[in-house]
Design an enzyme around this catalytic site. Sequence first.
Site, mmCIF file in Angstrom:
data_model
loop_
_atom_site.group_PDB
_atom_site.id
_atom_site.type_symbol
_atom_site.label_atom_id
_atom_site.label_comp_id
_atom_site.label_asym_id
_atom_site.label_seq_id
_atom_site.Cartn_x
_atom_site.Cartn_y
_atom_site.Cartn_z
ATOM 1 C CE LYS A 64 -7.543 -0.604 6.241
ATOM 2 N NZ LYS A 64 -8.461 -0.284 5.130
ATOM 3 C CD GLN A 81 -6.683 -4.488 3.959
ATOM 4 O OE1 GLN A 81 -7.683 -5.176 4.127
ATOM 5 N NE2 GLN A 81 -6.742 -3.171 3.824
ATOM 6 C CB CYS A 97 -3.748 3.224 -1.658
ATOM 7 S SG CYS A 97 -4.890 4.583 -1.377
ATOM 8 C CG HIS A 144 -1.960 0.983 1.320
ATOM 9 N ND1 HIS A 144 -1.728 2.305 1.646
ATOM 10 C CD2 HIS A 144 -3.306 0.876 1.126
ATOM 11 C CE1 HIS A 144 -2.877 2.958 1.653
ATOM 12 N NE2 HIS A 144 -3.850 2.123 1.336
ATOM 13 C CG ASP A 168 0.297 -2.423 6.178
ATOM 14 O OD1 ASP A 168 -0.646 -2.512 6.992
ATOM 15 O OD2 ASP A 168 0.187 -1.844 5.084
#
Length: 403
Positions: free
Chosen positions: A223, A200, A361, A120, A197
């Site tokens: 999220k 997700q 993104c 991202h 990261d």
Amino acid sequence: MNVSNIRSQFPILERTVSNRPLVYLDSTATSQTPMCVVDEIVRCYTHFKANVHRGVHTLSQEATDLQEATRIRVRDYINAESIEEIVFTRGTTEAINLVAATYGRRFKDGDEIILTVMEHHANIVPWQLAIGNKNVKIRVVELNERGELNIEQYKSFFNENTVFAAFCHVSNVLGTVNPIKEMISFAHEYGVRVLIDGAQASPHLKIDVKDLDCDFYVFSSHKMYGPTGVGVLYGKRELFEEMPPYQGGGEMIGHVSFEKTTYANLPFKFEAGTPDFIDIAAFSKALDFIDSIGIDNIARHEEMLLTYATSKLQEIPDLKIYGTSDHKSAVISFLVGDIHPYDIGMLLDKLGIAVRTGHHCAQPLMDYYGIPGTVRASFAVYNTIDEIDSFIAALHRILPMLS
């Protein structure tokens, strides 16, 4: 798992769009929020709103207790060692920027950092900013035809100049679940620190930072069925102690004079200014919601939806799915022939189907594939087979109009 009962906790799923029942397939961008979280926000605003820390009055102390209870809750949820390793931010993006701007100060000419092509923008641009005018090389790990990282290439990038690696746990476009434990372990053989990261991954997978042995792990509340504007940065305590503050202001100080300022202890050294204490407090209810269902149960439900949707999409002529790994989260990105993804998304919206279109993104990934973007459908615990059927039926209706 009673999906009807789960859906009843999300009033927004009862609304209509263009006079049709809403089918929300954009949870990868942001999940919807159950009423237990909304109720907690209202409760905190109507009973406990006062600035946290340092206040001697009852409301301030109560608000502080609520925020710090969430810090403990997050520590336990990701199996961190201590609350000093849990820093609240405004989201995953700010958490990565914090690390890049502070730990990244030690980057020097000749150093190399490793990213991947599936990152991202939030895990690319902060590192470019950290490098600035320094002669630091970014090495980018590529993919195979299934959208999986080339692990052999990743390993080949490490040398005496490698100082940092940052990569996603799960791709927000491809859904690929990366073998991060193996990747972290290999990096540590070279003494290289690693940031993951987890934006997700956190809604779909159990996160255990001790087991992963990651140096930094970042994710967002919004999220995970929680409020917007709240993120979490986990970092190993010894690294946080070495890093300078990210911003200056109230709360992050020990003593201030015009001659010299000393800084607060961890984790407050990195939390300048008034935090979003109401939404931080409410985030704990989102974690309770996930635990009430069970992250493994959520993952199984989403895998069932993913498998079913994939099989139905594969029946559509000229449709290509990007990201076909066996280890995949509940995301499907696709194109149909030479139809622009924006056109598909616009017509789906007229039929009540909410999907994401564009580069998500992740422009370097789109450039890697030589495409302008994709249509992305993503699933959460509240989605159903009937909704996928509606999505597929809508595609069959609109695609002839665009061919």
